[in-house]
Motif scaffolding. Structure first.
Motif, PDB file in Angstrom:
ATOM      1  N   ALA A 207      29.566  26.194  73.270  1.00 24.40           N
ATOM      2  CA  ALA A 207      29.251  25.123  74.208  1.00 24.40           C
ATOM      3  C   ALA A 207      29.789  25.550  75.570  1.00 24.40           C
ATOM      4  CB  ALA A 207      29.898  23.822  73.765  1.00 24.40           C
ATOM      5  N   MET A 208      29.151  25.069  76.618  1.00 24.99           N
ATOM      6  CA  MET A 208      29.549  25.451  77.973  1.00 24.99           C
ATOM      7  C   MET A 208      29.801  24.214  78.813  1.00 24.99           C
ATOM      8  SD  MET A 208      29.574  28.723  77.889  1.00 24.99           S
ATOM      9  CE  MET A 208      29.749  29.087  79.651  1.00 24.99           C
ATOM     10  N   GLY A 209      30.711  24.363  79.759  1.00 27.42           N
ATOM     11  CA  GLY A 209      31.026  23.231  80.619  1.00 27.42           C
ATOM     12  C   GLY A 209      31.277  23.656  82.049  1.00 27.42           C
ATOM     13  N   TRP A 210      31.204  22.684  82.932  1.00 30.04           N
ATOM     14  CA  TRP A 210      31.591  22.848  84.334  1.00 30.04           C
ATOM     15  C   TRP A 210      32.695  21.847  84.641  1.00 30.04           C
ATOM     16  CZ3 TRP A 210      29.995  26.582  87.675  1.00 30.04           C
ATOM     17  CH2 TRP A 210      28.830  27.292  87.364  1.00 30.04           C
ATOM     18  N   PHE A 211      33.709  22.331  85.326  1.00 29.47           N
ATOM     19  CA  PHE A 211      34.795  21.514  85.820  1.00 29.47           C
ATOM     20  C   PHE A 211      34.928  21.757  87.313  1.00 29.47           C
ATOM     21  CE2 PHE A 211      37.234  19.973  82.054  1.00 29.47           C
ATOM     22  CZ  PHE A 211      36.453  20.541  81.073  1.00 29.47           C
ATOM     23  N   ARG A 212      35.672  20.885  87.984  1.00 31.37           N
ATOM     24  CA  ARG A 212      35.917  21.109  89.404  1.00 31.37           C
ATOM     25  C   ARG A 212      37.334  20.670  89.750  1.00 31.37           C
ATOM     26  NH1 ARG A 212      31.877  16.491  91.959  1.00 31.37           N
ATOM     27  NH2 ARG A 212      33.131  14.648  91.384  1.00 31.37           N
TER      28      ARG A 212
ATOM     29  N   VAL B 221      28.952  22.731  69.092  1.00 28.47           N
ATOM     30  CA  VAL B 221      28.204  21.470  69.126  1.00 28.47           C
ATOM     31  C   VAL B 221      28.917  20.371  69.901  1.00 28.47           C
ATOM     32  CG1 VAL B 221      27.058  21.993  66.959  1.00 28.47           C
ATOM     33  CG2 VAL B 221      29.177  20.666  66.936  1.00 28.47           C
ATOM     34  N   LEU B 222      30.159  20.620  70.298  1.00 27.13           N
ATOM     35  CA  LEU B 222      30.913  19.574  70.974  1.00 27.13           C
ATOM     36  C   LEU B 222      30.714  19.612  72.480  1.00 27.13           C
ATOM     37  CD1 LEU B 222      34.306  19.637  69.035  1.00 27.13           C
ATOM     38  CD2 LEU B 222      32.336  18.143  68.703  1.00 27.13           C
ATOM     39  N   LEU B 223      30.831  18.482  73.119  1.00 28.42           N
ATOM     40  CA  LEU B 223      30.756  18.385  74.569  1.00 28.42           C
ATOM     41  C   LEU B 223      32.154  18.035  75.054  1.00 28.42           C
ATOM     42  CD1 LEU B 223      27.430  16.376  74.909  1.00 28.42           C
ATOM     43  CD2 LEU B 223      27.761  18.854  74.927  1.00 28.42           C
ATOM     44  N   GLY B 224      32.965  19.072  75.205  1.00 31.55           N
ATOM     45  CA  GLY B 224      34.357  18.845  75.560  1.00 31.55           C
ATOM     46  C   GLY B 224      34.518  18.339  76.972  1.00 31.55           C
TER      47      GLY B 224
ATOM     48  N   GLY C 198      40.204  22.006  75.635  1.00 27.58           N
ATOM     49  CA  GLY C 198      39.242  22.342  74.609  1.00 27.58           C
ATOM     50  C   GLY C 198      38.476  23.619  74.863  1.00 27.58           C
ATOM     51  N   TYR C 199      38.633  24.194  76.039  1.00 23.71           N
ATOM     52  CA  TYR C 199      37.855  25.365  76.421  1.00 23.71           C
ATOM     53  C   TYR C 199      38.690  26.639  76.282  1.00 23.71           C
ATOM     54  CZ  TYR C 199      34.121  22.345  77.911  1.00 23.71           C
ATOM     55  OH  TYR C 199      33.095  21.439  77.898  1.00 23.71           O
TER      56      TYR C 199
END
Length: 125
Positions: A33-38, A103-106, A111-112
């Motif tokens: 799963a991939m995410g963006w933070f700022r 499958v998770l949306l952290g 969590g990353y």
């Protein structure tokens, strides 16, 4: 060696758009799963958006919902963040992150597993 490299940041006027990209290497990208933070100066790093391994499930912070869109291209090991209707409060360094739980949306930093170096976005009034 895992690398996440962000690009696409810059200076934009309020109401404008930017598209951030993150190129991943050294990992089985489609299994993450991939995410963006700022992170704005003097503030904590905060969640912006995430999507699961296929891109079929997404999640957004309330502050960007309806304005930002996260997407991925597993064939190219890329994840993107399309940012529209930008506001001065969107000014921050934006970070790409990979989560081995596909499958998770952290929504939390912890969590990353891997992080990029960040790309600066500045929205002028």
């Amino acid at each position: 060696q895992v690398q996440l490299v962000e690009s696409g940041g810059g200076l934009v006027q309020a109401g404008g758009s930017l598209r951030l990209s993150c190129a991943a290497s050294g990992l089985a990208f489609s299994n993450y799963a991939m995410g963006w933070f700022r992170q704005a100066p003097g503030k904590e790093r905060e969640f912006v958006a995430a999507l699961n391994w296929r891109g079929g499930s997404t999640g957004y912070a309330d502050s960007v919902k309806g304005r930002f869109t996260i997407s991925r291209d597993n064939a190219k090991n890329m994840v993107h963040l399309q940012m529209n209707s930008l506001k001065p409060e969107d000014t921050a360094t934006y970070y790409c992150a990979a989560d081995r739980r596909p499958v998770l949306l952290g929504v939390t930093r912890g969590g990353y597993d891997y992080w990029g170096q960040g790309t600066q976005v500045t929205v002028a009034t």
